[in-house]
Design a protein around this motif. Structure first.
Motif, PDB file in Angstrom:
ATOM      1  N   TYR A  15       0.777  -1.242   0.000  1.00 12.37           N
ATOM      2  CA  TYR A  15       0.000   0.000   0.000  1.00 12.37           C
ATOM      3  C   TYR A  15       0.807   1.291   0.000  1.00 12.37           C
ATOM      4  CZ  TYR A  15      -3.926  -3.062   1.025  1.00 12.37           C
ATOM      5  OH  TYR A  15      -4.877  -4.045   0.954  1.00 12.37           O
ATOM      6  N   CYS A  16       2.087   1.246   0.301  1.00 21.47           N
ATOM      7  CA  CYS A  16       2.818   2.495   0.493  1.00 21.47           C
ATOM      8  C   CYS A  16       3.995   2.689  -0.457  1.00 21.47           C
ATOM      9  CB  CYS A  16       3.360   2.582   1.920  1.00 21.47           C
ATOM     10  SG  CYS A  16       2.284   1.887   3.182  1.00 21.47           S
ATOM     11  N   CYS A  68       4.398   5.244  -3.567  1.00 21.78           N
ATOM     12  CA  CYS A  68       4.689   6.673  -3.363  1.00 21.78           C
ATOM     13  C   CYS A  68       5.922   6.895  -2.485  1.00 21.78           C
ATOM     14  CB  CYS A  68       3.503   7.372  -2.721  1.00 21.78           C
ATOM     15  SG  CYS A  68       2.063   7.451  -3.797  1.00 21.78           S
ATOM     16  N   HIS A  69       6.021   6.151  -1.388  1.00 22.12           N
ATOM     17  CA  HIS A  69       7.115   6.410  -0.440  1.00 22.12           C
ATOM     18  C   HIS A  69       8.391   5.651  -0.796  1.00 22.12           C
ATOM     19  CE1 HIS A  69       4.875   8.954   2.369  1.00 22.12           C
ATOM     20  NE2 HIS A  69       3.847   8.171   2.130  1.00 22.12           N
ATOM     21  N   ARG A  84       2.130  18.206  -2.798  1.00 19.93           N
ATOM     22  CA  ARG A  84       3.407  17.794  -2.217  1.00 19.93           C
ATOM     23  C   ARG A  84       3.706  16.352  -2.608  1.00 19.93           C
ATOM     24  NH1 ARG A  84       3.313  21.264   2.758  1.00 19.93           N
ATOM     25  NH2 ARG A  84       1.466  20.117   3.380  1.00 19.93           N
ATOM     26  N   PRO A 125       7.010  12.241   1.197  1.00 20.40           N
ATOM     27  CA  PRO A 125       8.277  12.442   1.915  1.00 20.40           C
ATOM     28  C   PRO A 125       8.919  11.111   2.298  1.00 20.40           C
ATOM     29  CG  PRO A 125       6.441  12.734   3.424  1.00 20.40           C
ATOM     30  CD  PRO A 125       5.847  12.472   2.064  1.00 20.40           C
ATOM     31  N   HIS A 177      10.792  14.336   8.466  1.00 21.38           N
ATOM     32  CA  HIS A 177      10.375  14.788   9.790  1.00 21.38           C
ATOM     33  C   HIS A 177       9.313  13.886  10.415  1.00 21.38           C
ATOM     34  CE1 HIS A 177       7.182  16.468   7.346  1.00 21.38           C
ATOM     35  NE2 HIS A 177       8.083  17.106   6.647  1.00 21.38           N
ATOM     36  N   THR A 178       9.162  12.690   9.872  1.00 23.30           N
ATOM     37  CA  THR A 178       8.142  11.772  10.380  1.00 23.30           C
ATOM     38  C   THR A 178       8.291  11.534  11.882  1.00 23.30           C
ATOM     39  OG1 THR A 178       8.371  10.708   8.232  1.00 23.30           O
ATOM     40  CG2 THR A 178       6.993   9.582   9.842  1.00 23.30           C
ATOM     41  N   HIS A 205       6.476  13.434  14.809  1.00 21.01           N
ATOM     42  CA  HIS A 205       5.078  13.189  15.169  1.00 21.01           C
ATOM     43  C   HIS A 205       4.985  11.997  16.117  1.00 21.01           C
ATOM     44  CE1 HIS A 205       4.094  15.935  11.986  1.00 21.01           C
ATOM     45  NE2 HIS A 205       4.559  15.141  11.044  1.00 21.01           N
ATOM     46  N   LEU A 218      -4.569  12.564   5.377  1.00 17.51           N
ATOM     47  CA  LEU A 218      -4.544  13.974   5.776  1.00 17.51           C
ATOM     48  C   LEU A 218      -5.854  14.664   5.410  1.00 17.51           C
ATOM     49  CD1 LEU A 218      -0.841  14.758   4.970  1.00 17.51           C
ATOM     50  CD2 LEU A 218      -1.925  14.911   7.203  1.00 17.51           C
ATOM     51  N   TYR A 277      -7.832  19.796   2.563  1.00 17.22           N
ATOM     52  CA  TYR A 277      -6.613  19.146   2.092  1.00 17.22           C
ATOM     53  C   TYR A 277      -6.748  18.723   0.632  1.00 17.22           C
ATOM     54  CZ  TYR A 277      -2.845  15.720   1.726  1.00 17.22           C
ATOM     55  OH  TYR A 277      -1.741  15.019   1.332  1.00 17.22           O
ATOM     56  N   MET A 310      -2.042  12.087   0.245  1.00 10.23           N
ATOM     57  CA  MET A 310      -1.960  11.100   1.322  1.00 10.23           C
ATOM     58  C   MET A 310      -3.374  10.775   1.820  1.00 10.23           C
ATOM     59  SD  MET A 310      -0.216   9.035   3.094  1.00 10.23           S
ATOM     60  CE  MET A 310      -0.656   8.014   4.494  1.00 10.23           C
ATOM     61  N   PHE A 327      -6.046   4.762   4.861  1.00 15.34           N
ATOM     62  CA  PHE A 327      -6.081   3.348   4.507  1.00 15.34           C
ATOM     63  C   PHE A 327      -6.990   2.529   5.415  1.00 15.34           C
ATOM     64  CE2 PHE A 327      -2.419   5.114   2.502  1.00 15.34           C
ATOM     65  CZ  PHE A 327      -2.390   4.473   1.278  1.00 15.34           C
ATOM     66  N   VAL A 333       2.962  -1.474  10.344  1.00 16.89           N
ATOM     67  CA  VAL A 333       3.642  -0.610   9.360  1.00 16.89           C
ATOM     68  C   VAL A 333       4.515   0.405  10.100  1.00 16.89           C
ATOM     69  CG1 VAL A 333       3.346   1.105   7.530  1.00 16.89           C
ATOM     70  CG2 VAL A 333       1.845  -0.857   7.608  1.00 16.89           C
TER      71      VAL A 333
HETATM   72  C1  HEC Z   1      -0.556   8.081  -3.547  1.00 14.22           C
HETATM   73  C2  HEC Z   1       0.701   8.259  -2.895  1.00 14.22           C
HETATM   74  C3  HEC Z   1       0.836   7.813  -1.448  1.00 14.22           C
HETATM   75  C4  HEC Z   1       0.596   6.566  -0.907  1.00 14.22           C
HETATM   76  C5  HEC Z   1       0.132   5.322  -1.634  1.00 14.22           C
HETATM   77  C6  HEC Z   1       0.933   6.657   0.493  1.00 14.22           C
HETATM   78  N1  HEC Z   1       1.346   7.921   0.816  1.00 14.22           N
HETATM   79 FE1  HEC Z   1       1.910   8.597   2.636  1.00 14.22          FE
HETATM   80  N2  HEC Z   1       2.147  10.457   1.906  1.00 14.22           N
HETATM   81  C7  HEC Z   1       1.989  10.822   0.581  1.00 14.22           C
HETATM   82  C8  HEC Z   1       2.212  12.249   0.434  1.00 14.22           C
HETATM   83  C9  HEC Z   1       2.140  13.037  -0.857  1.00 14.22           C
HETATM   84  C10 HEC Z   1       2.495  12.726   1.719  1.00 14.22           C
HETATM   85  C11 HEC Z   1       2.765  14.169   2.109  1.00 14.22           C
HETATM   86  C12 HEC Z   1       1.441  14.719   2.468  1.00 14.22           C
HETATM   87  C13 HEC Z   1       1.265  16.158   2.198  1.00 14.22           C
HETATM   88  O1  HEC Z   1       2.023  16.939   2.775  1.00 14.22           O
HETATM   89  O2  HEC Z   1       0.351  16.480   1.435  1.00 14.22           O
HETATM   90  C14 HEC Z   1       2.445  11.574   2.630  1.00 14.22           C
HETATM   91  C15 HEC Z   1       2.661  11.637   3.989  1.00 14.22           C
HETATM   92  C16 HEC Z   1       2.736  10.548   4.829  1.00 14.22           C
HETATM   93  C17 HEC Z   1       3.071  10.589   6.224  1.00 14.22           C
HETATM   94  C18 HEC Z   1       3.446  11.835   7.028  1.00 14.22           C
HETATM   95  C19 HEC Z   1       4.944  11.898   6.955  1.00 14.22           C
HETATM   96  C20 HEC Z   1       5.597  13.024   7.668  1.00 14.22           C
HETATM   97  O3  HEC Z   1       6.845  12.984   7.728  1.00 14.22           O
HETATM   98  O4  HEC Z   1       4.923  13.938   8.137  1.00 14.22           O
HETATM   99  C21 HEC Z   1       3.072   9.305   6.677  1.00 14.22           C
HETATM  100  C22 HEC Z   1       3.405   8.819   8.080  1.00 14.22           C
HETATM  101  C23 HEC Z   1       2.720   8.465   5.556  1.00 14.22           C
HETATM  102  N3  HEC Z   1       2.499   9.254   4.458  1.00 14.22           N
HETATM  103  C24 HEC Z   1       2.620   7.103   5.635  1.00 14.22           C
HETATM  104  C25 HEC Z   1       2.141   6.309   4.610  1.00 14.22           C
HETATM  105  C26 HEC Z   1       1.896   4.887   4.737  1.00 14.22           C
HETATM  106  C27 HEC Z   1       2.230   4.057   5.955  1.00 14.22           C
HETATM  107  C28 HEC Z   1       1.370   4.473   3.561  1.00 14.22           C
HETATM  108  C29 HEC Z   1       0.866   3.099   3.219  1.00 14.22           C
HETATM  109  C30 HEC Z   1      -0.102   2.511   4.113  1.00 14.22           C
HETATM  110  C31 HEC Z   1       1.305   5.631   2.685  1.00 14.22           C
HETATM  111  N4  HEC Z   1       1.771   6.719   3.356  1.00 14.22           N
HETATM  112  C32 HEC Z   1       0.849   5.605   1.386  1.00 14.22           C
HETATM  113  C33 HEC Z   1       1.663   9.991  -0.460  1.00 14.22           C
HETATM  114  C34 HEC Z   1       1.300   8.662  -0.347  1.00 14.22           C
END
Ligand code: HEC
Length: 147
Positions: free
Chosen positions: A49-50, A53-54, A73, A76, A83-84, A87, A100, A107, A111, A114, A126
């Motif tokens: 799931y992650c 993007c990540h 954005r 990250p 900066h994760t 939190h 978010l 917003y 992000m 899930f 996770v």
């Molecule tokens: C479609 C792309 C996408 C997917 C898939 C995704 N993320 Fe993200 N995630 C982002 C984006 C873009 C941001 C930054 C958010 C913003 O500032 O708008 C983010 C931010 C975050 C943050 C905050 C990080 C911080 O340093 O503040 C966390 C924690 C996070 N994601 C965890 C996850 C996890 C765990 C999964 C899977 C379950 C996941 N993300 C799936 C795009 C995604």
């Protein structure tokens, strides 16, 4: 009867407070990296799931501080270089569960949450996986933050 209750009062109070302590101990935060099974489970969920993007190694999108072509954005890094770790667990859990969109008014970013795909336990896993990447100092800082 009343005499009986009064006699039992210290026991009743003791039971009451020990239940409270147990309830507190069952609170799943802070999430640690002690359980290898949890980390492995978290890795599978992350890959499903992650990772799109990540990215692998949780390195985040390339030039993650810049905006993407849609003006949003970029993802990250979650590996401790971003900066994760600023939190606490409650916040991180909520970001992953609800996205978010539900936490930040108006917003527009990517992000999403899930909660339809991952149980609370899987989200915790996770987080354990994510934390297994963090340097000791960041990890300990964040553990204290989450207590
Ligand atoms: C479609 C792309 C996408 C997917 C898939 C995704 N993320 Fe993200 N995630 C982002 C984006 C873009 C941001 C930054 C958010 C913003 O500032 O708008 C983010 C931010 C975050 C943050 C905050 C990080 C911080 O340093 O503040 C966390 C924690 C996070 N994601 C965890 C996850 C996890 C765990 C999964 C899977 C379950 C996941 N993300 C799936 C795009 C995604």
């Amino acid at each position: 009867m009343l005499k009986h209750i009064i006699k039992l009062l210290p026991t009743i109070i003791l039971i009451f407070f020990s239940t409270l302590t147990v309830a507190k101990a069952h609170n799943h935060f802070p999430i640690t990296t002690k359980s290898k099974i949890m980390i492995e489970r978290g890795k599978i969920a992350y890959q499903n799931y992650c990772v799109s993007c990540h990215m692998v190694n949780l390195a985040g999108a390339e030039n993650w501080k810049e905006m993407d072509e849609d003006g949003h954005r970029k993802a990250p890094p979650l590996n401790g270089t971003g900066h994760t770790w600023h939190h606490d667990d409650q916040t991180l859990h909520a970001i992953i569960k609800y996205g978010l969109a539900k936490l930040v008014k108006n917003y527009q970013g990517k992000m999403i949450g899930f909660e339809d795909n991952l149980s609370d336990k899987e989200i915790d896993s996770v987080l354990a996986y994510i934390k297994s990447f963090w340097p000791k100092e960041e990890y300990e800082y964040q553990i204290n933050l989450s207590k």
